[in-house]
Design a protein around this motif. Structure first.
Motif, PDB file in Angstrom:
ATOM      1  N   SER A 105     -25.034  48.316  18.259  1.00 29.05           N
ATOM      2  CA  SER A 105     -24.199  48.037  17.102  1.00 29.05           C
ATOM      3  C   SER A 105     -24.521  46.627  16.600  1.00 29.05           C
ATOM      4  CB  SER A 105     -22.717  48.140  17.466  1.00 29.05           C
ATOM      5  OG  SER A 105     -21.913  47.907  16.336  1.00 29.05           O
ATOM      6  N   ILE A 106     -24.848  46.543  15.322  1.00 33.54           N
ATOM      7  CA  ILE A 106     -25.272  45.292  14.704  1.00 33.54           C
ATOM      8  C   ILE A 106     -24.174  44.761  13.779  1.00 33.54           C
ATOM      9  CG2 ILE A 106     -26.987  44.212  13.177  1.00 33.54           C
ATOM     10  CD1 ILE A 106     -28.213  45.202  15.813  1.00 33.54           C
ATOM     11  N   PRO A 107     -23.752  43.502  13.968  1.00 31.18           N
ATOM     12  CA  PRO A 107     -22.770  42.890  13.067  1.00 31.18           C
ATOM     13  C   PRO A 107     -23.489  42.228  11.883  1.00 31.18           C
ATOM     14  CG  PRO A 107     -23.140  41.451  14.943  1.00 31.18           C
ATOM     15  CD  PRO A 107     -24.007  42.670  15.148  1.00 31.18           C
ATOM     16  N   ALA A 108     -23.577  42.922  10.775  1.00 32.94           N
ATOM     17  CA  ALA A 108     -24.372  42.460   9.634  1.00 32.94           C
ATOM     18  C   ALA A 108     -23.900  41.116   9.079  1.00 32.94           C
ATOM     19  CB  ALA A 108     -24.360  43.519   8.527  1.00 32.94           C
ATOM     20  N   ARG A 109     -22.641  40.825   9.179  1.00 28.65           N
ATOM     21  CA  ARG A 109     -22.149  39.561   8.621  1.00 28.65           C
ATOM     22  C   ARG A 109     -22.350  38.384   9.568  1.00 28.65           C
ATOM     23  NH1 ARG A 109     -17.620  42.980   6.427  1.00 28.65           N
ATOM     24  NH2 ARG A 109     -18.356  43.477   4.328  1.00 28.65           N
ATOM     25  N   TYR A 110     -22.892  38.640  10.761  1.00 27.95           N
ATOM     26  CA  TYR A 110     -23.038  37.578  11.752  1.00 27.95           C
ATOM     27  C   TYR A 110     -24.439  37.473  12.344  1.00 27.95           C
ATOM     28  CZ  TYR A 110     -18.077  37.570  11.118  1.00 27.95           C
ATOM     29  OH  TYR A 110     -16.845  37.512  10.538  1.00 27.95           O
ATOM     30  N   THR A 111     -25.368  38.276  11.843  1.00 26.59           N
ATOM     31  CA  THR A 111     -26.766  38.179  12.262  1.00 26.59           C
ATOM     32  C   THR A 111     -27.639  38.293  11.017  1.00 26.59           C
ATOM     33  OG1 THR A 111     -26.989  40.573  12.582  1.00 26.59           O
ATOM     34  CG2 THR A 111     -26.366  39.277  14.523  1.00 26.59           C
ATOM     35  N   SER A 112     -28.826  37.773  11.118  1.00 28.27           N
ATOM     36  CA  SER A 112     -29.777  37.925  10.013  1.00 28.27           C
ATOM     37  C   SER A 112     -30.506  39.256  10.170  1.00 28.27           C
ATOM     38  CB  SER A 112     -30.784  36.781  10.015  1.00 28.27           C
ATOM     39  OG  SER A 112     -31.657  36.892  11.125  1.00 28.27           O
ATOM     40  N   VAL A 113     -31.162  39.681   9.112  1.00 31.66           N
ATOM     41  CA  VAL A 113     -31.964  40.906   9.187  1.00 31.66           C
ATOM     42  C   VAL A 113     -33.044  40.750  10.252  1.00 31.66           C
ATOM     43  CG1 VAL A 113     -33.579  42.377   7.914  1.00 31.66           C
ATOM     44  CG2 VAL A 113     -31.481  41.591   6.807  1.00 31.66           C
ATOM     45  N   GLN A 114     -33.704  39.589  10.285  1.00 36.75           N
ATOM     46  CA  GLN A 114     -34.765  39.354  11.273  1.00 36.75           C
ATOM     47  C   GLN A 114     -34.213  39.425  12.694  1.00 36.75           C
ATOM     48  OE1 GLN A 114     -38.024  39.245  10.767  1.00 36.75           O
ATOM     49  NE2 GLN A 114     -38.303  39.135  12.975  1.00 36.75           N
TER      50      GLN A 114
END
Length: 143
Positions: A105-114
């Motif tokens: 699960s990826i937190p989009a507002r707290y990690t960059s795309v890279q």
């Protein structure tokens, strides 16, 4: 490898980059995510990913929402799913090695795309250690 991906409105650009990366690596992608930034409900995109992993239609799942929490809670309702909320590479490694997580699960507002792409690469290539962790993982699904 077959990978199921789902995202809400916080993740279209993440999904696009992740899918491109994974397809370049030769993986097959099942896309359940939205492609727009229009507000949607993350469970509508998380449950299909969980069904794919649970039924063995997909080897792994990737879910993305703003915090990563809501969609992780959604997919973890499924008995055969072990979703891990990851925000740094070290957490992705441990999620696989110690917890045999099958959904990231990826937190989009707290990690960059890279960062997300790097975590996913590590997640998909890190094996479960088994051993002392195997009994613990078995207890996750027991009632």
């Amino acid at each position: 490898m077959i990978i199921s991906i789902g995202n809400d409105h916080a993740g279209p650009e993440y999904k696009k980059a992740i899918v491109s990366f994974l397809e370049e690596k030769g993986h097959t992608i099942i896309n359940h995510g939205t492609d727009t930034f229009d507000s949607v409900d993350y469970p509508d995109f998380g449950h299909p990913v969980a069904y794919d992993v649970e039924s063995k239609k997909a080897n792994f799942g990737i879910v993305i929402c703003g915090s990563g929490n809501g969609i992780a809670m959604t997919v973890n309702k499924h008995q055969e799913v072990r979703a891990a909320l990851c925000w740094i590479k070290e957490i992705a490694v441990l999620a696989r090695q110690h917890n045999d997580a099958n959904v990231i699960s990826i937190p989009a507002r707290y990690t960059s795309v890279q960062q997300a792409v790097e975590m996913i690469e590590i997640f998909l290539t890190t094996p479960f250690e088994g051993g002392r962790h195997a009994n613990r993982v078995k207890k996750i699904a027991s009632k």
